[in-house]
Scaffold this active site. Structure first.
Site, mmCIF file in Angstrom:
data_model
loop_
_atom_site.group_PDB
_atom_site.id
_atom_site.type_symbol
_atom_site.label_atom_id
_atom_site.label_comp_id
_atom_site.label_asym_id
_atom_site.label_seq_id
_atom_site.Cartn_x
_atom_site.Cartn_y
_atom_site.Cartn_z
ATOM 1 N N ARG A 1 -5.730 -0.374 -8.876
ATOM 2 C CA ARG A 1 -6.016 -1.302 -7.772
ATOM 3 C C ARG A 1 -6.958 -0.587 -6.800
ATOM 4 N NH1 ARG A 1 -1.293 -4.578 -5.117
ATOM 5 N NH2 ARG A 1 -2.984 -6.078 -4.893
ATOM 6 N N LYS B 1 -4.127 -8.259 3.321
ATOM 7 C CA LYS B 1 -3.981 -9.404 2.420
ATOM 8 C C LYS B 1 -4.891 -10.562 2.811
ATOM 9 C CE LYS B 1 -2.013 -9.507 -0.540
ATOM 10 N NZ LYS B 1 -2.663 -9.143 -1.826
ATOM 11 N N ALA C 1 0.798 -1.231 0.000
ATOM 12 C CA ALA C 1 0.000 0.000 0.000
ATOM 13 C C ALA C 1 0.835 1.288 0.000
ATOM 14 C CB ALA C 1 -0.973 -0.045 1.177
ATOM 15 N N ASP D 1 -3.994 -2.383 4.292
ATOM 16 C CA ASP D 1 -4.216 -1.657 3.036
ATOM 17 C C ASP D 1 -5.228 -0.543 3.185
ATOM 18 O OD1 ASP D 1 -3.353 -4.593 2.272
ATOM 19 O OD2 ASP D 1 -2.710 -3.216 0.698
HETATM 20 O O1 MRU Z 1 -1.337 -7.257 -3.061
HETATM 21 P P1 MRU Z 1 -0.209 -6.602 -2.353
HETATM 22 O O2 MRU Z 1 1.019 -7.436 -2.297
HETATM 23 O O3 MRU Z 1 0.041 -5.185 -2.826
HETATM 24 O O4 MRU Z 1 -0.789 -6.512 -0.897
HETATM 25 C C1 MRU Z 1 -0.541 -5.497 -0.056
HETATM 26 C C2 MRU Z 1 0.155 -6.034 1.062
HETATM 27 O O5 MRU Z 1 1.329 -6.274 0.943
HETATM 28 C C3 MRU Z 1 -0.472 -6.325 2.302
HETATM 29 O O6 MRU Z 1 -1.759 -6.536 2.398
HETATM 30 C C4 MRU Z 1 0.271 -5.679 3.395
HETATM 31 O O7 MRU Z 1 0.191 -6.381 4.524
HETATM 32 C C5 MRU Z 1 -0.040 -4.223 3.517
HETATM 33 S S1 MRU Z 1 1.064 -3.193 2.678
HETATM 34 C C6 MRU Z 1 1.974 -2.455 3.968
#
Ligand code: MRU
Length: 369
Positions: free
Chosen positions: A94, A272, A53, A261
């Site tokens: 996204r 995630k 994020a 996120d």
């Molecule tokens: O799909 P991604 O790899 O962009 O997912 C985001 C993440 O890496 C996570 O959800 C994460 O824990 C938060 S980003 C600091």
């Protein structure tokens, strides 16, 4: 050169391009890429070459500067129209992490501040078509957007450092910490969110160790977190996602620290896919569950996690990726949400750059003061 020698994303001011570590190639190869056109920039986000994020937010801000210096047209109105088109297109890359729209809206507001100050016109004001876009004006706009983009980039570094300092207060000597996905330096510019307290605890000699769950289907835990933590010399053990309950039941985990996120106003957290499951299991075994969230990930415009849009991704991430041959029957239905929502009641505390907000503190009301 190793990972530590680079930021995750940065601006090459001379050639006015955005550079980044291509995360899709890790851990096998450390590849640095450079982008300057809209499709390449958007694809880098969609294909998870730049992911996480906070990193996406910084990348978007730097990209808007890089795109702006290449926008053609003779009038201010043409420039603004194209700027807004690029910004909206990037925003559609996204949906779940709020940092993307957060950074784009700051950049857009900065451009609007400029047009208001100089021409007393809002961004889409038709009067801007009477204003010629000469080199001098281009120069002013470039400087304004450059300054703001660099501020967002530097702010990410400061924020993660402060978040780390606040977070280290919840870590005890010898802690065995479970983390998930990648909320490390690769998900931000330099220190990461969930890993910032971990790095600091390690530097302070607290003798911690970390379990990374591999994070199906895209394996950010295995490919990225296990890589960056072990590169830093932190005691790191990789486990499959379905081993978590077993470890917790044997008393092998002292706390869970994850990133996020988007955080809703009531403290529900989108992160995630699989995070919610970890939180439920942690609650069962009475293990504290912490979320690290820069304030830029907090979205007070959504009341609860139910309002957060969850990104759906391609079937092949589940059926084919990482396998030599397809591992699922042809034609099978696949459901592949990239994120889930963890109810605030399962979260012990949210760690921000402004402090640690514990369950019962009125959650984000306190964090946003
Ligand atoms: O799909 P991604 O790899 O962009 O997912 C985001 C993440 O890496 C996570 O959800 C994460 O824990 C938060 S980003 C600091």
């Amino acid at each position: 050169m190793t990972l530590k020698d680079y930021d995750t994303v940065w601006l090459d001011r001379e050639i006015r391009e955005v550079k980044y570590i291509d995360q899709s190639k890790l851990p096998g190869e450390l590849v640095i890429k450079s982008v300057q056109n809209l499709d390449d920039i958007r694809n880098a986000i969609v294909d998870l070459e730049v992911r996480g994020a906070p990193a996406i937010g910084v990348f978007a801000a730097l990209s808007m500067y890089v795109l702006s210096v290449r926008i053609g047209g003779d009038s201010m109105a043409d420039f603004v129209k194209e700027y807004v088109r690029c910004s909206d297109y990037l925003q559609s890359a996204r949906p779940t992490a709020v940092n993307l729209s957060w950074a784009l809206s700051i950049m857009r507001a900065e451009l609007e501040r400029f047009t208001l100050h100089r021409f007393e016109a809002y961004l889409l004001d038709p009067n801007l078509s009477d204003i010629e876009l000469d080199d001098e004006l281009r120069g002013y706009i470039g400087n304004v957007l450059l300054k703001k983009a660099i501020e967002i980039y530097e702010n990410d570094i400061d924020v993660c450092r402060s978040l780390g300092k606040n977070g280290v207060s919840i870590i005890n000597a010898g802690d065995r910490i479970l983390t998930y996905c990648n909320a490390g330096r690769l998900a931000a510019v330099r220190y990461g969110t969930a890993t910032a307290p971990i790095y600091l605890a390690d530097e302070s000699g607290l003798n911690i160790s970390v379990y990374c769950a591999e994070t199906r289907p895209l394996l950010q835990g295995a490919r990225l977190t296990a890589y960056e933590l072990s590169e830093s010399g932190i005691k790191t053990t990789l486990i499959c996602d379905n081993m978590v309950a077993s470890l917790m039941s044997q008393g092998m985990i002292d706390k869970v620290i994850v990133g996020c996120d988007r955080v809703a106003a009531n403290g529900d957290v989108a992160n995630k896919i699989g995070t919610n499951g970890l939180a439920v299991i942690a609650k069962h075994y009475n293990i504290p569950f912490y979320v690290c969230a820069p304030m830029s990930s907090i979205d007070l415009s959504v009341k609860t996690g139910a309002e957060i849009v969850i990104e759906q991704r391609k079937d092949i991430e589940v059926t084919d990726m990482w396998y030599k041959t397809r591992m699922a029957p042809q034609g099978i239905n696949v459901y592949n949400p990239a994120f889930d929502v963890t109810n605030h009641e399962l979260i012990t505390a949210i760690i921000t750059e402004n402090g640690v907000v514990r369950q019962g503190d009125g959650f984000l009301v306190a964090a946003t003061k």
